[in-house]
Write a protein that holds these residues in place. Sequence first.
Motif, short mmCIF file in Angstrom:
data_model
loop_
_atom_site.label_atom_id
_atom_site.label_comp_id
_atom_site.label_asym_id
_atom_site.label_seq_id
_atom_site.Cartn_x
_atom_site.Cartn_y
_atom_site.Cartn_z
N THR A 1 22.37 21.53 -42.88
CA THR A 1 22.89 20.66 -41.12
C THR A 1 23.17 22.75 -40.49
OG1 THR A 1 25.40 21.98 -42.10
CG2 THR A 1 24.65 19.79 -42.75
N SER B 1 22.06 22.15 -36.52
CA SER B 1 22.27 22.76 -35.53
C SER B 1 21.68 23.35 -34.39
CB SER B 1 23.65 23.05 -35.64
OG SER B 1 23.90 24.23 -36.41
N HIS C 1 20.66 23.46 -30.92
CA HIS C 1 20.95 24.17 -29.28
C HIS C 1 19.73 24.74 -29.26
CE1 HIS C 1 24.72 25.22 -32.36
NE2 HIS C 1 25.24 23.49 -31.99
N SER D 1 30.32 23.86 -33.80
CA SER D 1 29.53 23.98 -35.17
C SER D 1 30.00 24.41 -36.44
CB SER D 1 28.16 23.56 -34.83
OG SER D 1 27.74 25.03 -34.36
N THR E 1 31.10 23.76 -39.66
CA THR E 1 30.59 24.31 -40.73
C THR E 1 31.47 25.40 -42.56
OG1 THR E 1 28.27 24.99 -39.92
CG2 THR E 1 28.31 25.45 -41.80
N GLU F 1 34.52 16.01 -31.17
CA GLU F 1 35.29 16.95 -32.59
C GLU F 1 36.27 16.79 -32.52
OE1 GLU F 1 32.34 18.53 -34.52
OE2 GLU F 1 31.64 16.62 -33.21
N VAL G 1 28.94 14.87 -38.87
CA VAL G 1 27.96 16.57 -38.83
C VAL G 1 26.54 15.78 -37.85
CG1 VAL G 1 26.99 18.57 -39.34
CG2 VAL G 1 29.04 17.90 -40.23
N SER H 1 27.06 14.25 -35.30
CA SER H 1 27.69 15.20 -33.92
C SER H 1 26.03 15.32 -32.98
CB SER H 1 28.46 15.53 -33.90
OG SER H 1 29.72 14.99 -34.20
N ALA H 2 25.05 15.77 -34.35
CA ALA H 2 24.46 16.62 -33.31
C ALA H 2 23.55 15.62 -33.40
CB ALA H 2 23.45 17.66 -34.82
#
Lengths: 113, 493
Positions: free
Chosen positions: A32, A36, A40, A80, A84, B137, B167, B170-171
Amino acid sequence: MEILISIVVGILFTVGTYLILSKNITRIIIGTGILSHGVHLLLLTMGGLKQGAAPLLGQEAASYTDPLPQALILTAIVISFGVTSFFLVLAYRTYNVHGTDDMEKMRGLENDE
Amino acid sequence: MNNLIILPLLIPLLTGVILLFLGKKIILQKTLSILSGIAIIITSILLLMDVNSNGVQAYFLGGWLPPFGIALVADSFAILLVIFASIILVATTLFTFKGLDLERKNYYYYPLVQFLLTGVIGAFLTGDLFNLFVFFEVLLMSSYALIVLGGTKTQLRESIKYVLVNVISSALFVTAVAFLYSVTGTLNMADLSARIAEINQPGLVTVIALLFLIVFGMKAAIFPLYFWLPGAYSAPPPVISAIFAGLLTKVGIYAIYRVFTIIFYHQPEVTHYTIGVLAAITMIIGAIGAIAYNDIHKILVYNVVAGVGFILLGLSSFNSDGIFGGVFYLLHDMIIKAALFLLAGAIVVVTRTTKIGQASGIMKSYPLLGWSFLAAALSLAGVPPFSGFFGKLLLIQGGFLAEQYVFVGILLLSSLLVLYSVMRIFFLMILGEEKLPEPHQRGNVKGLVYPSIFLLALSFLMGMGAEVIYPFVADAASTLLNPESYIEAVLKE
């Protein structure tokens, strides 16, 4: 330049997906994280990588880079990060309670508890 | 510019922050939670009146005009959902008086619910896609904490899966936002709508639209993306499941409705037809799951899945009847699912088991609980005096007008199966021979049934007095079908 970064983003997505499909929770969380990173980087690339000064008005330049994606990425990074860290603590707690970090062994059984 | 719009967002946020400092003063926390819910309901009703007489209202944060700043937009659809979300907050808070252990109440249950509500209301009111992501979120973070609160084995196991799925979604949401920003150069929904109308939604934008369908579909639990829901919703205690079933999937549905009516509405034969097919399969899956299990929680959880299918069918028909039916059914579904989960919580307190075969005959000792469950079951299936009927009728009408006969057939069939699944609980568990644990082992259901009766009374009023909320729902549907009024309210200056 955009094409090169897009390929890199694609590789990051592939690696992230591969890791998320593995059995070990730690690997999944690393997956994950990589996913992310890819997202980004994609956000930065999609805003355009045209040459220009950093978006600071003190630097007098003819053109600046697009400031909006940078703000969006900053928001997405802290979100994130928060998720995390929660996920890592959750994994630690689950390891303590269940005694395993193997997702295959964490199936729902009918009469557990 | 209308300053009232920001209040439904600020009230739960500030209440949540204050509650954080009240640690173990439970009574004060309960009181403040309920007061916050009532305050949101009052301000939202004032706002609804205003919108009904003066059209869609917008609030520009910091005075920056869109598309440069973030706008909060209040149309009837969003405000109706805000009102119903706060009603669920009040009902579930009343349930916690007796229905939640002290351990969980001491460890920030009430502030977490307030933050969840902040996220939900923010997602309803925002007019900006990235801001929608942030509010998603906010509500997801609170839901992660709520689902694992208490830390039992099952909760830990299911929350790992729930967090992982969200997760990833959301990505994907950020990916979709990045693509859309690259194509259009804006993130404000009204501005996006205008710009996509200018280029008449080329294939690339339709692909992005389908990516949004995947993202929101994961939150809303539509067919191929519903797999996380049965485990996640049956793990936490009943109050938390009731909040989730009442609010979380509904936010996903709201986002699908918003995005596919305001922004991506130029290629309905691709996007809306896909939604229709997925909704039909979702209804089938939900109905199959609901009749397959002998566990009350599992039956209700699959009913949540089936309900998602019903609501999205209204979007797929994409005419005024379908959208109206969808909005009405969405409001009905929020309260009735919360009521059913709360009643299931009360049943488990009496029977000490969730399995249908292991207990029966609740009606003899607890008639109020039994009759309330029957009322909730009939309302869920859409029997006339209750609210489910009116919404489903219009959904069917909309489906026929759009000539989607197969989808309508599936809707009727799965309504029948949904009725069968809940009536099976009623006949086998509530009627029949009395086979319950010894009286001293049963918990006390006094106070557990009243919150659901409050919700059921509301459902009854919505069914009998549909004319009262008819103009508001009709206004919501007409704003969804005519994005011009929405765009004008946001971009007029």
